[in-house]
Design an enzyme around this catalytic site. Structure first.
Site, PDB file in Angstrom:
ATOM      1  N   LYS A   1       0.819  -1.216   0.000  1.00 41.15           N
ATOM      2  CA  LYS A   1       0.000   0.000   0.000  1.00 41.15           C
ATOM      3  C   LYS A   1       0.849   1.261   0.000  1.00 41.15           C
ATOM      4  O   LYS A   1       0.611   2.169  -0.793  1.00 41.15           O
ATOM      5  CB  LYS A   1      -0.922   0.049   1.231  1.00 41.15           C
ATOM      6  CG  LYS A   1      -1.901  -1.065   1.370  1.00 41.15           C
ATOM      7  CD  LYS A   1      -2.729  -0.928   2.630  1.00 41.15           C
ATOM      8  CE  LYS A   1      -1.948  -0.808   3.918  1.00 41.15           C
ATOM      9  NZ  LYS A   1      -1.207  -1.987   4.333  1.00 41.15           N
TER      10      LYS A   1
ATOM     11  N   HIS B   1      10.735   3.395   5.809  1.00 37.09           N
ATOM     12  CA  HIS B   1       9.881   4.199   4.923  1.00 37.09           C
ATOM     13  C   HIS B   1      10.619   5.452   4.456  1.00 37.09           C
ATOM     14  O   HIS B   1      10.565   5.799   3.273  1.00 37.09           O
ATOM     15  CB  HIS B   1       8.587   4.598   5.644  1.00 37.09           C
ATOM     16  CG  HIS B   1       7.508   3.565   5.583  1.00 37.09           C
ATOM     17  ND1 HIS B   1       6.301   3.799   4.990  1.00 37.09           N
ATOM     18  CD2 HIS B   1       7.455   2.297   6.044  1.00 37.09           C
ATOM     19  CE1 HIS B   1       5.544   2.723   5.084  1.00 37.09           C
ATOM     20  NE2 HIS B   1       6.214   1.798   5.730  1.00 37.09           N
TER      21      HIS B   1
ATOM     22  N   ARG C   1      11.587   6.483   0.526  1.00 40.56           N
ATOM     23  CA  ARG C   1      11.060   7.703  -0.091  1.00 40.56           C
ATOM     24  C   ARG C   1      12.152   8.628  -0.591  1.00 40.56           C
ATOM     25  O   ARG C   1      11.975   9.319  -1.578  1.00 40.56           O
ATOM     26  CB  ARG C   1      10.199   8.479   0.919  1.00 40.56           C
ATOM     27  CG  ARG C   1       8.838   7.948   1.128  1.00 40.56           C
ATOM     28  CD  ARG C   1       7.955   8.936   1.863  1.00 40.56           C
ATOM     29  NE  ARG C   1       8.547   9.542   3.029  1.00 40.56           N
ATOM     30  CZ  ARG C   1       8.503   9.053   4.261  1.00 40.56           C
ATOM     31  NH1 ARG C   1       7.899   7.911   4.475  1.00 40.56           N
ATOM     32  NH2 ARG C   1       9.048   9.701   5.271  1.00 40.56           N
TER      33      ARG C   1
END
EC number: 2.7.1.156
Length: 167
Positions: A14, A49, A53
């Protein structure tokens, strides 16, 4: 303007999908993090994360006042909210009126100028939890997801890293 909801199970892909969708909009993307690093495991998740990114995102940590944060950041790049499920957990843990907060979020989404991509977990696909708190959270998450999905322009369900368009 677009409101995109991306849902699915744990580790379904997701967040990665949401990052891709958010980057597709013009402007510098804004990452709205609802998680709080309260232990080493969560610190590691957050670090993973961030590393994926890269450094071109504006980061905002918003564990509770999500609707206000979206209004305050409107007019710039697309926002990625990761994730609504943790936000709901934060609200419930803080004793806030989660139903009122979710209603306010859904109402806010329809008035934004800049795109927003929201990530949430689909927690109701497994067995019925064995305790009242877990059942209450599962039910609240289902209600929240329905309200946000109704306000969204697009809804995707991600399974094994593969998105399926629902709306």
């Amino acid at each position: 303007m677009a409101v995109i909801l991306i849902t699915g199970g744990a580790r379904s892909g997701k967040s990665k999908r949401a990052e891709t969708r958010t980057r597709a909009f013009p402007g510098q993307p804004v990452y709205v993090a609802t998680a709080e690093a309260q232990d080493g495991e969560m610190e590691a998740r957050i670090a993973k994360h961030r590393a994926r990114r890269g450094t071109d995102w504006i980061e905002r940590e918003v564990p509770l006042d999500l609707a206000a944060a979206l209004v305050a950041s409107d007019g710039g790049g697309a926002r990625l909210v990761d994730c609504l499920t943790l936000w709901l957990s934060n609200l419930m843990h803080a004793g806030r009126d989660w139903e009122r907060e979710v209603d306010a979020l859904a109402a806010t989404l329809s008035n934004l100028k800049s795109p927003v991509v929201l990530v949430t977990n689909e927690v109701g696909l497994g067995i019925v939890p064995d305790n009242a708190l877990a059942r209450s959270f599962r039910d609240a998450a289902g209600i929240m997801n329905q309200l946000v999905a109704a306000a969204a322009d697009e809804v995707e369900f991600v399974v094994a890293g593969l998105p399926m368009k629902l709306k």
